[in-house]
Design a protein around this motif. Structure first.
Motif, PDB file in Angstrom:
ATOM      1  N   UNK A 145       5.298  -3.684   3.428  1.00  0.00           N
ATOM      2  CA  UNK A 145       5.935  -3.261   2.180  1.00  0.00           C
ATOM      3  C   UNK A 145       7.251  -2.518   2.419  1.00  0.00           C
ATOM      4  N   UNK A 148      12.996   0.607 -11.078  1.00  0.00           N
ATOM      5  CA  UNK A 148      11.854  -0.114 -10.500  1.00  0.00           C
ATOM      6  C   UNK A 148      11.953  -0.155  -8.975  1.00  0.00           C
ATOM      7  N   UNK A 157      13.825   1.603  -6.830  1.00  0.00           N
ATOM      8  CA  UNK A 157      13.858   2.881  -6.130  1.00  0.00           C
ATOM      9  C   UNK A 157      12.547   3.657  -6.263  1.00  0.00           C
ATOM     10  N   UNK A 158      11.827   3.443  -7.375  1.00  0.00           N
ATOM     11  CA  UNK A 158      10.504   4.068  -7.488  1.00  0.00           C
ATOM     12  C   UNK A 158       9.550   3.421  -6.490  1.00  0.00           C
ATOM     13  N   UNK A 159       9.697   2.126  -6.303  1.00  0.00           N
ATOM     14  CA  UNK A 159       8.862   1.403  -5.345  1.00  0.00           C
ATOM     15  C   UNK A 159       9.085   1.978  -3.944  1.00  0.00           C
ATOM     16  N   UNK A 160      10.354   2.070  -3.557  1.00  0.00           N
ATOM     17  CA  UNK A 160      10.697   2.594  -2.238  1.00  0.00           C
ATOM     18  C   UNK A 160      10.254   4.045  -2.081  1.00  0.00           C
ATOM     19  N   UNK A 161      10.560   4.864  -3.094  1.00  0.00           N
ATOM     20  CA  UNK A 161      10.248   6.291  -3.012  1.00  0.00           C
ATOM     21  C   UNK A 161       8.751   6.542  -2.950  1.00  0.00           C
ATOM     22  N   UNK A 162       7.987   5.835  -3.772  1.00  0.00           N
ATOM     23  CA  UNK A 162       6.537   6.026  -3.792  1.00  0.00           C
ATOM     24  C   UNK A 162       5.915   5.571  -2.473  1.00  0.00           C
ATOM     25  N   UNK A 163       6.387   4.433  -1.964  1.00  0.00           N
ATOM     26  CA  UNK A 163       5.880   3.931  -0.684  1.00  0.00           C
ATOM     27  C   UNK A 163       6.167   4.941   0.431  1.00  0.00           C
ATOM     28  N   UNK A 164       7.385   5.458   0.477  1.00  0.00           N
ATOM     29  CA  UNK A 164       7.747   6.437   1.509  1.00  0.00           C
ATOM     30  C   UNK A 164       6.934   7.718   1.376  1.00  0.00           C
ATOM     31  N   UNK A 165       6.754   8.159   0.131  1.00  0.00           N
ATOM     32  CA  UNK A 165       6.008   9.387  -0.091  1.00  0.00           C
ATOM     33  C   UNK A 165       4.549   9.207   0.360  1.00  0.00           C
TER      34      UNK A 165
END
Lengths: 344, 344
Positions: A280, A237, A239-247
């Motif tokens: 965020x 949860x 790391x997907x949040x961080x990764x999606x936001x960065x992407x």
């Protein structure tokens, strides 16, 4: 004024140590007069960084250490053998009451193992969870566990729920926080063996406001204040949040730079978009406390900059002033173990 | 021209049935001349929708059914008792070879249970995974399992890896796809009991290109082509992706509308931002196939619109033409069970 909150800071932990750690410590003592910080690290390197700043010297000290625990080292062995590392020495200072809290951007594994072996758990606490605050469209949300207990038991999740509720109410100031169980469906009977067994135990608790299951897609919208899960799903949860936001940030930037019209629009939108993306960012709320230890241990991101270190130090003030550990002891339904609070 | 691909479509499944299902079927037969679609649903309701369109009548039929399985119904009971529901009748038509594939936006649970009980598994396949394609910054990524097997075993993940690799290479056209195990760290020894046991099994396979562990934050950037995990973590990954993307879209919109300057910038950026957001929409790649059954079963989002239904129908063509199920039988290391392919 109340007594100072004494924080041991790992000056050698994280990708940008010691520079960012030292800067974060300087900013913390300059901006928050209730903290006293001791930097644990290689003396010359730390002093070279400190020499760049002006700060209240009576509240910022250096405790020289000679060893460093690397990110990829097997944690148990590292804690046992590197007695004069910044992590072991810092944690020992909390064990001995010389400091109230230990803050590090170093190895999560060593922090977890060292926190339990050297600082020790509160009597009755089974496993300490990492509990980061994450930003949502509806304010901060406490997600626990995020990396400590990958094969968690239902009774551990029950403790996470109670610790999370107390933390959220007292440290963040959310009255009667909504506590939810992360699951793959809204209905009580959904999920895996762990959630099916945990749900009725949470529903039976009289000291939390349990609001049922929460699905992942409702987490970014802040549909609960405290979300309880095992560390494997919790890590997914977070790391997907961080990764999606960065992407998305990267994609929006690329879209803007793809045309002259886009660049002009981007220029006009820069202030508001910058504010949105910053809102965020994972550095907003400082580090993740490892809850349930007899002292406070806070882990920040490995790539933490000074601002995250500073926020992590500052959150120790509220933690101590609100007597969070005493509240855990008083308000949680803890099994009455006969053994004393655990130390190594 | 090769023979038609016959698709049974659940006209009663999903939030916008039967209108969007019927429109999707019409669009599919109009745009793809290799498909023949039969709509399973309440006769009057389906015909009323069909009456709105012009389409090649010889390739779009109606099979009247009298019952509907609701989203929240306990799946096993629903499959057993509602024999004349669109889901049971549609799946039975695949079992009997009247159709090649069944497509639904209805209950995931009923689709999963019905797929196994009524269509049956390929000999040697332990559990069929839901395998959606998700958009990343680097093209589509196949994530399996996303909702079928919450307490998966290592041998099941080993089968998911092989099925995913074959699917990605043949249906999507990615040569020698990179297959990764979802985990909470990059090192082989990281993770929970499941991943620790699964890692060496995947590393030992000679028929996939196993690239090791993948962390959640690298998924949106497309650091692998196939990602294998249990359905609990898979659901967390998929739904966090959707939720975070939706939340960011909303926040960017709010930021744009918060000032006149923002509105002007938004107007200039609308075409490129719209394209970016569309690129990461879950409807891009149609539905998630339930892999490893003797026929093809595809589940689309409950809130699927006509475009998702159409894409889901169209993906059945490649699946059949590339003989994916024969490839599973030929190329996978399947345990040689003595029993025949399973039917109820």
């Amino acid at each position: 004024m109340s007594e100072l909150v004494r924080v041991a800071l790992d000056a050698m932990g994280g990708d940008f140590a010691p520079a960012e750690a030292v800067k974060g410590a300087v900013d913390a003592v300059c901006h928050e007069e209730r903290v006293d910080v001791t930097l644990y690290g290689t003396e010359d390197a730390v002093n070279a960084e400190l020499a760049k700043y002006t700060y209240p010297k009576e509240r910022l000290h250096v405790h020289p250490t000679t060893e460093v625990i690397e990110m990829a080292e097997p944690p148990v062995n590292a804690i046992r053998t590197k007695k004069d590392s910044s992590i072991v020495a810092g944690l020992m200072s909390v064990r001995h009451g010389e400091n109230d809290a230990f803050v590090t951007a170093g190895s999560s594994g060593a922090t977890l193992v060292g926190g339990q072996l050297l600082v020790g758990r509160i009597k009755g606490i089974e496993r300490p969870p990492f509990a980061p605050l994450i930003p949502t469209a509806n304010g901060p949300l406490l997600l626990l566990d995020c990396g400590a207990n990958v094969d968690a038991r239902p009774t551990q999740l029950v403790q996470f729920a109670q610790m999370g509720s107390i933390y959220m109410e007292n440290v963040v100031g959310v009255k009667n926080p909504r506590v939810a169980l992360f699951n793959i469906g809204a209905e009580a009977e959904k999920g895996n063996a762990l959630t099916k067994e945990t749900y009725p135990l949470l529903a039976a608790l009289d000291n939390i406001n349990f609001t049922g299951n929460i699905e992942a897609r409702d987490i970014p919208f802040g549909a609960a204040d405290v979300v309880v899960t095992d560390a494997f799903a919790g890590n997914a949860i977070l790391k997907m949040y961080e990764g999606t936001a960065d992407m998305f940030k990267q994609q929006v930037k690329e879209a803007i730079y793809s045309s002259t019209r886009g660049k002009l629009g981007g220029l006009l939108l820069k202030p508001v978009l910058g504010k949105t993306f910053k809102k965020f960012s994972t550095s907003t709320y400082g580090g993740a406390p490892l809850l349930g230890l007899t002292g406070l241990v806070v882990k920040t991101h490995g790539n933490a900059k000074a601002i995250s270190i500073e926020h992590s130090i500052e959150q120790c003030v509220t933690f101590k002033e609100k007597r969070i550990n005493d509240q855990f002891r008083e308000k949680m339904h803890l099994v009455d173990h006969t053994r004393k609070e655990q130390k190594s």
